[in-house]
Design a protein around this motif. Structure first.
Motif, mmCIF file in Angstrom:
data_model
loop_
_atom_site.group_PDB
_atom_site.id
_atom_site.type_symbol
_atom_site.label_atom_id
_atom_site.label_comp_id
_atom_site.label_asym_id
_atom_site.label_seq_id
_atom_site.Cartn_x
_atom_site.Cartn_y
_atom_site.Cartn_z
ATOM 1 N N ILE A 9 37.075 70.335 33.319
ATOM 2 C CA ILE A 9 36.963 71.792 33.429
ATOM 3 C C ILE A 9 38.236 72.442 32.905
ATOM 4 C CG2 ILE A 9 36.746 73.736 35.027
ATOM 5 C CD1 ILE A 9 35.051 71.965 36.801
ATOM 6 N N ILE A 10 38.066 73.334 31.962
ATOM 7 C CA ILE A 10 39.206 74.092 31.414
ATOM 8 C C ILE A 10 39.428 75.348 32.237
ATOM 9 C CG2 ILE A 10 40.088 75.318 29.388
ATOM 10 C CD1 ILE A 10 38.454 73.375 27.669
ATOM 11 N N LYS A 11 38.354 76.094 32.488
ATOM 12 C CA LYS A 11 38.472 77.272 33.353
ATOM 13 C C LYS A 11 37.091 77.715 33.815
ATOM 14 C CE LYS A 11 38.565 80.744 29.634
ATOM 15 N NZ LYS A 11 39.302 81.898 29.081
ATOM 16 N N GLU A 12 37.090 78.427 34.934
ATOM 17 C CA GLU A 12 35.855 79.004 35.445
ATOM 18 C C GLU A 12 35.658 80.366 34.794
ATOM 19 O OE1 GLU A 12 34.627 81.004 39.604
ATOM 20 O OE2 GLU A 12 35.115 78.862 39.774
ATOM 21 N N LEU A 13 34.482 80.580 34.210
ATOM 22 C CA LEU A 13 34.200 81.808 33.469
ATOM 23 C C LEU A 13 33.462 82.844 34.307
ATOM 24 C CD1 LEU A 13 32.984 80.143 30.149
ATOM 25 C CD2 LEU A 13 35.201 81.225 30.532
ATOM 26 N N TYR A 14 32.563 82.367 35.173
ATOM 27 C CA TYR A 14 31.726 83.295 35.937
ATOM 28 C C TYR A 14 31.143 82.553 37.135
ATOM 29 C CZ TYR A 14 27.471 85.866 37.209
ATOM 30 O OH TYR A 14 26.488 86.525 37.899
ATOM 31 N N THR A 15 31.034 83.240 38.263
ATOM 32 C CA THR A 15 30.326 82.671 39.405
ATOM 33 C C THR A 15 29.485 83.759 40.056
ATOM 34 O OG1 THR A 15 30.571 81.381 41.452
ATOM 35 C CG2 THR A 15 32.196 83.120 41.053
ATOM 36 N N GLY A 16 28.272 83.413 40.436
ATOM 37 C CA GLY A 16 27.354 84.355 41.067
ATOM 38 C C GLY A 16 26.574 83.676 42.166
ATOM 39 N N GLU A 17 25.535 84.343 42.626
ATOM 40 C CA GLU A 17 24.749 83.809 43.732
ATOM 41 C C GLU A 17 24.002 82.536 43.332
ATOM 42 O OE1 GLU A 17 21.034 85.186 46.632
ATOM 43 O OE2 GLU A 17 22.003 86.642 45.305
ATOM 44 N N GLN A 18 23.496 82.503 42.084
ATOM 45 C CA GLN A 18 22.682 81.358 41.680
ATOM 46 C C GLN A 18 23.450 80.268 40.932
ATOM 47 O OE1 GLN A 18 21.457 84.543 40.766
ATOM 48 N NE2 GLN A 18 19.761 84.762 42.212
ATOM 49 N N LEU A 19 24.475 80.638 40.159
ATOM 50 C CA LEU A 19 25.133 79.615 39.337
ATOM 51 C C LEU A 19 26.597 79.950 39.084
ATOM 52 C CD1 LEU A 19 24.214 79.796 35.547
ATOM 53 C CD2 LEU A 19 24.152 81.757 37.056
ATOM 54 N N THR A 20 27.324 78.926 38.617
ATOM 55 C CA THR A 20 28.705 79.074 38.174
ATOM 56 C C THR A 20 28.782 78.546 36.748
ATOM 57 O OG1 THR A 20 29.559 78.788 40.416
ATOM 58 C CG2 THR A 20 31.113 78.470 38.611
ATOM 59 N N VAL A 21 29.558 79.236 35.919
ATOM 60 C CA VAL A 21 29.693 78.866 34.511
ATOM 61 C C VAL A 21 31.144 78.452 34.248
ATOM 62 C CG1 VAL A 21 29.400 79.609 32.127
ATOM 63 C CG2 VAL A 21 27.887 80.517 33.905
ATOM 64 N N TYR A 22 31.306 77.291 33.592
ATOM 65 C CA TYR A 22 32.632 76.771 33.282
ATOM 66 C C TYR A 22 32.773 76.534 31.777
ATOM 67 C CZ TYR A 22 32.638 75.440 38.274
ATOM 68 O OH TYR A 22 32.564 75.438 39.652
#
Length: 453
Positions: A9-22
């Protein structure tokens, strides 16, 4: 932050109720990617089915990412998709005409392959470092909200929302408009932004309906042919008047000839005097010609060996640039494919060797490779460590796709910007591109700088 399976993982881009994007990297080959991890375990089967169908339909379209890995981590399903350096569309960020074109093209491609996106927002619009668009998250809303059916109108409204918040189009353009298909919306966008598009006829739009009628046709429609009435034979009195008129015209013509002859003789004498004077000036200029020829020879670039250094490419434009004490020759070359298309590439040469090159671009729809490129302009940074090359790929209606390449002191080149424009000019260390807005390109503090007006 723990790795997910083999992906670092380089960085976390987005996190929400259903998913997280890395943003991730595969340590085995160093390839970057975008990892989408869902939080709800019961949705695993639907998630896998979604991306298996997506993987079968979307493989090599550059504005939609292909699936690389579909797997499970800590009992949670995830997908890794193609990804490049860049970031999501920011809240106040404005999209260029080219980026809007790419974004809508991605939605069109999805719909043609019977995929509805369902959640087109800025957290699914990825902008690469070179400015190109990639659209993520297609179909995920159907997994997260299975009770709510996605429709074409959902996608169309979301596309319009993105345009309203992230384009230069005035809000008044969006009042009272509606579309039934994405191709209709695409045609409307092309008209508003005046972007030439080869496939307009396939979209149900002709070049005349999108870009207006040719001047000749407009004139014919606006000015109907006049009906000239037939002229009846003139009576005897009119004949006498015509004879008198003929004599008057003949006298006038004779008078003009006499005056012209006098002026011609006078002018001949003056011309002889001027030629004598010019002869003296030419004699003085001849003395300086060797110096001029020497200067011209020094500035010339020998491209006779270019085809040996870069086989199968034909040089069409070039420029010299000096970076960190090294002399480089930037050569735009063409590779003809057929009578109406070809490829364009920029090569960086030094001492008869190739040290860098650009990506490939599509040349204009012309049988002549020399017309594949125009506006070949360069500037260098104040410290002489970087160079900027700006050139155009001509399209229809006088609109070009303008590309900016940054050249490093080592000779390597990378694309840093592109957009559509009608005019490219240079003023000292600034290159200006006129499009839907004025873009000023330069190298300030040794960095590529874009200023819009």
């Amino acid at each position: 932050m723990a790795d997910i399976n083999q992906f670092r993982i380089i960085k976390e881009l987005y996190t929400g109720e259903q998913l997280t994007v890395y943003q991730v990297e595969d340590p085995k080959n160093g390839e970057p990617g975008i990892l989408r991890l869902i939080h709800q375990l019961p949705l695993r089967d639907q998630w896998n089915q979604l991306y298996r169908e997506y993987e079968a339909k979307i493989t090599n379209y550059k504005h939609l990412p292909a699936v690389k890995v579909l797997d499970v981590w800590d009992r949670k399903p995830f997908v890794v998709m193609e990804g490049n350096e860049g970031d999501f569309l920011e809240k106040e960020q404005m999209l260029t005409g080219k980026q809007i074109d790419q974004f809508v093209d991605a939605v069109v491609y999805l719909h043609k392959h019977e995929i509805l996106h369902g959640k087109i927002n800025r957290f699914n619009i990825w902008i690469k470092e070179n400015g190109e668009i990639i659209l993520y998250g297609a179909g995920e809303r159907a997994v997260f909200q299975p009770d709510r059916k996605i429709t074409i109108q959902d996608d169309l409204k979301q596309v319009l929302s993105i345009l309203k918040n992230h384009s230069s189009l005035a809000e008044s353009h969006f009042e009272g408009i509606s579309f039934d298909h994405i191709e209709e919306l695409q045609g409307w966008i092309l008209r508003k932004l005046a972007i030439p598009k080869p496939g307009l006829v396939n979209l149900g739009e002709s070049s005349t309906t999108v870009f207006g009628l040719p001047n000749k046709e407009v004139i014919e429609r606006e000015e109907p042919k006049r009906i000239v009435p037939e002229i009846s034979p003139a009576p005897p009195k009119e004949k006498r008047k015509s004879g008198a008129l003929f004599i008057g015209v003949a006298v006038a013509v004779l008078l003009i000839i006499v005056i012209f002859s006098i002026n011609f003789l006078k002018g001949g004498a003056e011309k002889t005097s001027i030629q004598a004077s010019e002869g003296k000036q030419e004699t003085a200029v001849e003395k300086d010609k060797p110096k001029e020829k020497a200067a011209e020879k020094k500035d010339q670039v020998d491209l006779s060996q270019f085809t040996q250094v870069v086989p199968s490419w034909e040089p069409i434009k070039h420029a010299s640039i000096k970076l960190a004490g090294h002399e480089y020759t930037l050569v735009a070359a063409a590779q003809k494919q057929d009578d109406s298309s070809g490829k364009v590439k920029v090569f960086v040469l030094s001492q008869g060797k190739k040290v860098g090159e650009s990506p490939e671009y599509k040349g204009s729809n012309s049988p002549e490779p020399t017309s594949y490129i125009d506006s070949f302009l360069t500037v260098t940074s104040e410290n002489g460590q970087k160079g900027l090359l700006v050139f155009g790929l001509p399209g229809g209606l006088g609109i070009s796709e303008v590309i900016a390449l940054e050249v490093q002191a080592s000779g390597s080149a990378k694309q840093v910007w592109s957009d559509y424009g009608t005019e490219v000019k240079q003023s000292k260390d600034v290159i200006s591109v006129t499009g839907t807005e004025l873009s000023n390109l330069s190298l300030k503090n040794n960095k590529f700088t874009l200023e819009k007006k």
